[in-house]
Design a protein around this motif. Structure first.
Motif, PDB file in Angstrom:
ATOM      1  N   GLN A  48       0.852  -1.192   0.000  1.00  0.00           N
ATOM      2  CA  GLN A  48       0.000   0.000   0.000  1.00  0.00           C
ATOM      3  C   GLN A  48       0.887   1.242   0.000  1.00  0.00           C
ATOM      4  OE1 GLN A  48      -3.116  -0.506  -0.288  1.00  0.00           O
ATOM      5  NE2 GLN A  48      -4.256   1.309   0.349  1.00  0.00           N
ATOM      6  N   GLN A  76       1.049   5.478   0.058  1.00  0.00           N
ATOM      7  CA  GLN A  76       0.305   6.688   0.422  1.00  0.00           C
ATOM      8  C   GLN A  76       1.144   7.924   0.169  1.00  0.00           C
ATOM      9  OE1 GLN A  76      -0.894   6.087   4.590  1.00  0.00           O
ATOM     10  NE2 GLN A  76      -3.008   6.275   3.901  1.00  0.00           N
ATOM     11  N   VAL A  86       1.035  11.757   1.625  1.00  0.00           N
ATOM     12  CA  VAL A  86       0.405  12.576   2.657  1.00  0.00           C
ATOM     13  C   VAL A  86       0.952  13.991   2.576  1.00  0.00           C
ATOM     14  CG1 VAL A  86       0.009  12.870   5.120  1.00  0.00           C
ATOM     15  CG2 VAL A  86       0.074  10.560   4.136  1.00  0.00           C
ATOM     16  N   CYS A 122       5.035  16.924   1.100  1.00  0.00           N
ATOM     17  CA  CYS A 122       4.361  15.681   0.766  1.00  0.00           C
ATOM     18  C   CYS A 122       5.341  14.538   0.974  1.00  0.00           C
ATOM     19  CB  CYS A 122       3.892  15.713  -0.679  1.00  0.00           C
ATOM     20  SG  CYS A 122       3.226  14.154  -1.304  1.00  0.00           S
ATOM     21  N   ALA A 167       5.866  10.333   0.632  1.00  0.00           N
ATOM     22  CA  ALA A 167       5.408   9.055   0.097  1.00  0.00           C
ATOM     23  C   ALA A 167       5.864   7.942   1.031  1.00  0.00           C
ATOM     24  CB  ALA A 167       5.974   8.823  -1.298  1.00  0.00           C
ATOM     25  N   SER A 168       4.954   7.030   1.317  1.00  0.00           N
ATOM     26  CA  SER A 168       5.293   5.921   2.209  1.00  0.00           C
ATOM     27  C   SER A 168       4.618   4.639   1.747  1.00  0.00           C
ATOM     28  CB  SER A 168       4.875   6.244   3.649  1.00  0.00           C
ATOM     29  OG  SER A 168       3.468   6.394   3.725  1.00  0.00           O
ATOM     30  N   GLY A 169       5.109   3.514   2.260  1.00  0.00           N
ATOM     31  CA  GLY A 169       4.541   2.229   1.898  1.00  0.00           C
ATOM     32  C   GLY A 169       5.566   1.339   1.240  1.00  0.00           C
ATOM     33  N   TYR A 213       0.492   8.181  -8.288  1.00  0.00           N
ATOM     34  CA  TYR A 213      -0.269   8.236  -7.047  1.00  0.00           C
ATOM     35  C   TYR A 213      -0.570   9.698  -6.724  1.00  0.00           C
ATOM     36  CZ  TYR A 213       0.784   3.339  -6.113  1.00  0.00           C
ATOM     37  OH  TYR A 213       0.866   1.965  -6.179  1.00  0.00           O
ATOM     38  N   GLY A 229      -2.043  12.487  -3.613  1.00  0.00           N
ATOM     39  CA  GLY A 229      -2.394  12.765  -2.234  1.00  0.00           C
ATOM     40  C   GLY A 229      -3.847  13.164  -2.127  1.00  0.00           C
ATOM     41  N   GLN A 230      -4.288  13.400  -0.890  1.00  0.00           N
ATOM     42  CA  GLN A 230      -5.697  13.707  -0.663  1.00  0.00           C
ATOM     43  C   GLN A 230      -6.015  15.173  -0.932  1.00  0.00           C
ATOM     44  OE1 GLN A 230      -3.422  13.460   1.651  1.00  0.00           O
ATOM     45  NE2 GLN A 230      -3.746  15.147   3.094  1.00  0.00           N
TER      46      GLN A 230
END
Length: 123
Positions: free
Chosen positions: A1, A3, A5, A22, A24-26, A112, A114-115
């Motif tokens: 997964q 993400q 953020v 920002c 990125a992780s996962g 990808y 972000g929100q």
């Protein structure tokens, strides 16, 4: 997964500054291009700035000379320093990154998002 953020949005007066970040992780194998886009009410999403893994940078015409994008490849982060903000910079700002992940032994590259983080510039 995976993400993305974002952080750092908010309300600022015209002429002021904000810094967006920002991370990125996962389960990330690698990150290539990273960038920022924005969308104002009733308008299409537009490019703000992008930066490649090698450091090549592109800015949208409306932010050239005012915004600066940077990244930390070791931390998979991208930042946007926004100076001399104008009311027309008001929008939701989205972080974007092209990320490679390994899915069942196969390398997959996809963008990808972000929100989104709200930036409001008052006149």
């Amino acid at each position: 997964q995976v993400q993305l953020v974002e952080s750092g949005g908010g309300l600022v007066q015209a002429g002021g500054s904000l810094r967006l970040s920002c991370a990125a992780s996962g389960s990330i194998f690698s990150v290539s291009a990273m960038g920022w886009y924005r969308q104002a009410p009733g308008k299409q999403r537009e490019l703000v700035a992008t930066i490649s893994g090698g450091g090549s940078i592109k800015y949208g015409d409306s932010v050239k000379g005012r915004f600066t994008i940077s990244r930390d490849n070791a931390k998979n982060t991208v930042s946007l320093q926004m100076n001399s903000l104008k009311p027309e910079d008001t929008a939701v700002y989205y972080c974007n990154a092209d990320i490679s992940t390994r899915v069942q032994g196969v390398m997959v590259v996809r963008p990808y998002w972000g929100q989104g983080t709200q930036v409001t510039v008052s006149s």
